[in-house]
Scaffold this active site. Structure first.
Site, PDB file in Angstrom:
ATOM      1  N   LYS A  74       2.466   0.526  -2.841  1.00  8.50           N
ATOM      2  CA  LYS A  74       2.628   0.328  -1.390  1.00  8.50           C
ATOM      3  C   LYS A  74       4.067  -0.045  -1.069  1.00  8.50           C
ATOM      4  O   LYS A  74       4.682  -0.838  -1.789  1.00  8.50           O
ATOM      5  CB  LYS A  74       1.670  -0.787  -0.938  1.00  8.50           C
ATOM      6  CG  LYS A  74       1.681  -1.052   0.562  1.00  8.50           C
ATOM      7  CD  LYS A  74       0.663  -2.131   0.928  1.00  8.50           C
ATOM      8  CE  LYS A  74       0.604  -2.389   2.416  1.00  8.50           C
ATOM      9  NZ  LYS A  74      -0.375  -3.450   2.753  1.00  8.50           N
ATOM     10  N   SER A  94      -4.009  -2.406   6.098  1.00 12.06           N
ATOM     11  CA  SER A  94      -2.718  -1.762   6.202  1.00 12.06           C
ATOM     12  C   SER A  94      -2.352  -0.896   4.991  1.00 12.06           C
ATOM     13  O   SER A  94      -1.468  -0.051   5.099  1.00 12.06           O
ATOM     14  CB  SER A  94      -1.631  -2.816   6.396  1.00 12.06           C
ATOM     15  OG  SER A  94      -1.535  -3.633   5.251  1.00 12.06           O
ATOM     16  N   SER A 153      -6.325  -5.970   3.926  1.00 13.99           N
ATOM     17  CA  SER A 153      -5.571  -4.712   3.813  1.00 13.99           C
ATOM     18  C   SER A 153      -5.760  -3.917   2.539  1.00 13.99           C
ATOM     19  O   SER A 153      -5.279  -2.791   2.447  1.00 13.99           O
ATOM     20  CB  SER A 153      -4.079  -4.987   3.981  1.00 13.99           C
ATOM     21  OG  SER A 153      -3.782  -5.025   5.337  1.00 13.99           O
TER      22      SER A 153
HETATM   23  N1  GLN Z   1      -5.604  -6.033   9.475  1.00 16.90           N
HETATM   24  C1  GLN Z   1      -5.105  -7.337   9.207  1.00 16.90           C
HETATM   25  C2  GLN Z   1      -3.862  -7.593  10.029  1.00 16.90           C
HETATM   26  O1  GLN Z   1      -3.520  -6.755  10.767  1.00 16.90           O
HETATM   27  C3  GLN Z   1      -4.844  -7.509   7.750  1.00 16.90           C
HETATM   28  C4  GLN Z   1      -3.550  -6.972   7.323  1.00 16.90           C
HETATM   29  C5  GLN Z   1      -3.274  -7.240   5.886  1.00 16.90           C
HETATM   30  O2  GLN Z   1      -4.148  -7.652   5.136  1.00 16.90           O
HETATM   31  N2  GLN Z   1      -2.023  -7.055   5.506  1.00 16.90           N
HETATM   32  O3  GLN Z   1      -3.235  -8.595   9.931  1.00 16.90           O
END
Ligand code: GLN
Length: 484
Positions: free
Chosen positions: A80, A155, A179
């Protein structure tokens, strides 16, 4: 061998040992497939073909010299783009870091490479990992390989989609509030977040430091267990990494879950998509058939988790992202008058709308007069959520829930409604706040055309990753991935 891109790590190692394929051939097969398929999926932001082939040839030379295979020898991996890689751009899917070259590797990347992995490239994600759909990428959205009109989740959507589309064998993602687990569910793959502190965060670009984790994706629990073992463990470069020995996770994959107590929290089975609920309930029945004891439990503070998470993560983000000032990293606005104007224009042009929203929200909840009402309160709620889990784990060994209340949604469907997007994280942010480990495994498909994947989530006690993986693997072996 005719298909080199759908193999497990064990199969790759079998092929290498029997000389049925070389690491170079396996790497090339992936590079070719990325060329033909990734223009549709868009899981990668950048690839490093030459470097990958060099790493693969090094593995082939070691095999020719009779050296034993290392845990990830010749395994094609995607990383990532919030995880630092020396000599390879790390953009965090943000314009503000568009051409940023890190001067060092993240510890997790360095450990992958020492284990023999072949790094194919960097994967797309929401900008600075803020989002649940990968649509907040500053470059382009990733598409769900099961239905290209839908999001892969986020994400870490690129890392999940790459593994689902056979564009990498395993990948690294980051998980702050779901994420890894949510995109794993959306893309029909396995995704795991260890206990907070299990994997070093050194070289993970900080979003919310008290919640951030690096973790693996794979198409099988065993691949995830192997990758987790490689990246886990104490690192002197991250003071929050735990000095607790790392189990041999693959040893725990014995398929025997007789007598394991599985907690099922009522709070996670209300108000969700009925087909997802039905699949996960079937998954739980299957665990029961395997000899697990199903125990209804309560996690009473669950309803406060989303509010609590979005206060804490934005507060930490507002502080962590202060460093992108046009001086120290990457992008600087072309025209400005004076220093303050340079900061303002750089940040205005460099950050996307979701990142700005979070910086503003986080600055607000930390400001004097609001700190006690919001930030301090959220910290107290965080403790209550963690306590819910500690108390539940007095009676059960693991907890099983759906990973997401909703199926993969259409691209653009939720883009104008951040609150809807935040609510999608309702089942994943709890474990993040508590710091316990969690995994999402495929749990059948939804009715409809094309059939969309469902994810089942499993939590375990602090540092009990072995148990988590054991239950996930038993579920996979019993055919749970295709239950529905
Ligand atoms: N969807 C969550 C957020 O927007 C989690 C994101 C993540 O785990 N990096 O913060």
């Amino acid at each position: 061998m005719d298909n080199l891109t759908n193999l497990t790590i064990e199969e790759i190692h079998g092929a290498l040992a029997k000389r049925e394929a070389s690491a170079e051939e396996i790497a090339r097969a992936h590079i070719d497939r990325i060329r033909t398929d990734d223009p549709r999926v868009r899981s990668y932001l950048s690839t490093c073909e030459e470097k990958a082939l060099e790493q693969a040839r090094a593995v082939d030379r070691q095999i020719a010299a009779g050296e034993p295979l290392r845990p990830l020898s010749g395994v094609p991996v995607a990383v990532k783009d919030v995880i630092l890689t020396r000599g390879l751009r790390t953009t965090c899917a943000s314009k503000i870091l568009e051409n940023y070259m890190a001067p060092y590797d993240a510890t997790a990347v360095q450990r992958l490479e020492s284990a023999g992995a072949v790094i194919l490239g960097k994967t797309n994600c929401d900008e600075f990992a803020m989002g649940s759909s990968t649509e907040n990428s500053g470059f382009y959205p990733t598409h769900n390989p099961h239905d290209l009109t839908r999001v892969p989740g986020g994400s870490s959507g690129g890392s999940a989609a790459a593994v689902a589309a056979n564009l990498a064998t395993v990948s690294l993602g980051s998980d702050t509030g779901g994420s890894i687990r949510q995109p794993a569910a959306f893309c029909g793959v396995v995704g795991m977040m260890g206990t907070y502190g299990r994997v070093s965060r050194y070289g993970l670009v900080a979003f919310a430091s008290s919640l951030d984790h690096i973790g693996p994706f794979g198409r099988s629990v065993r691949d995830v267990a192997r990758t987790m073992k490689v990246i886990a463990g104490r690192d002197a470069l991250d003071s929050t990494s735990a000095d607790i020995s790392v189990d041999d996770y693959e040893k725990s994959l014995d398929g025997n879950v007789r007598g394991v107590k599985v907690g099922v929290p009522n709070e996670y089975f209300e108000g969700l998509n009925p087909d997802i609920r039905a699949n996960v309930e079937k998954g739980i029945k299957l665990l029961e058939k395997l000899g697990c004891k199903i125990v209804p439990i309560r996690l009473p503070h669950t309803e406060y988790a989303i509010g609590c998470y979005y206060i804490i993560c934005t507060a930490e983000a507002s502080s962590n992202l202060a460093r992108y000032d046009g001086v120290r990293y990457g992008f600087r606005a072309a025209e400005f008058s004076g220093l303050r104007d340079m900061y303002r224009k750089t940040r205005d042009q460099g950050f996307g709308p979701e990142v700005k929203r979070r910086i503003m929200l986080g600055t607000y909840v930390l400001s004097s007069g609001y700190y006690d009402a919001y930030y301090l309160k959220a910290q107290k709620v965080r403790t209550l959520i963690a306590r819910d889990f500690v108390e539940a784990f007095d009676d059960v060994d693991v907890i099983v829930t759906p990973t997401s209340p909703i199926p993969p949604f259409k691209l653009n469907e939720k883009l104008d409604d951040p609150l809807q997007m935040y609510l999608a994280d309702i089942y994943t942010v709890t474990a993040s706040l508590a710091g316990i480990p969690g995994i999402s495994v495929p749990c059948g498909k939804l009715p409809g055309e094309p059939p969309l994947p469902v994810g089942m989530q499993i939590f375990a006690r602090y540092f009990d990753e072995s148990r988590l993986l054991q239950v996930a693997d038993a579920f996979e072996k019993a055919g749970g991935f295709s239950v529905s």
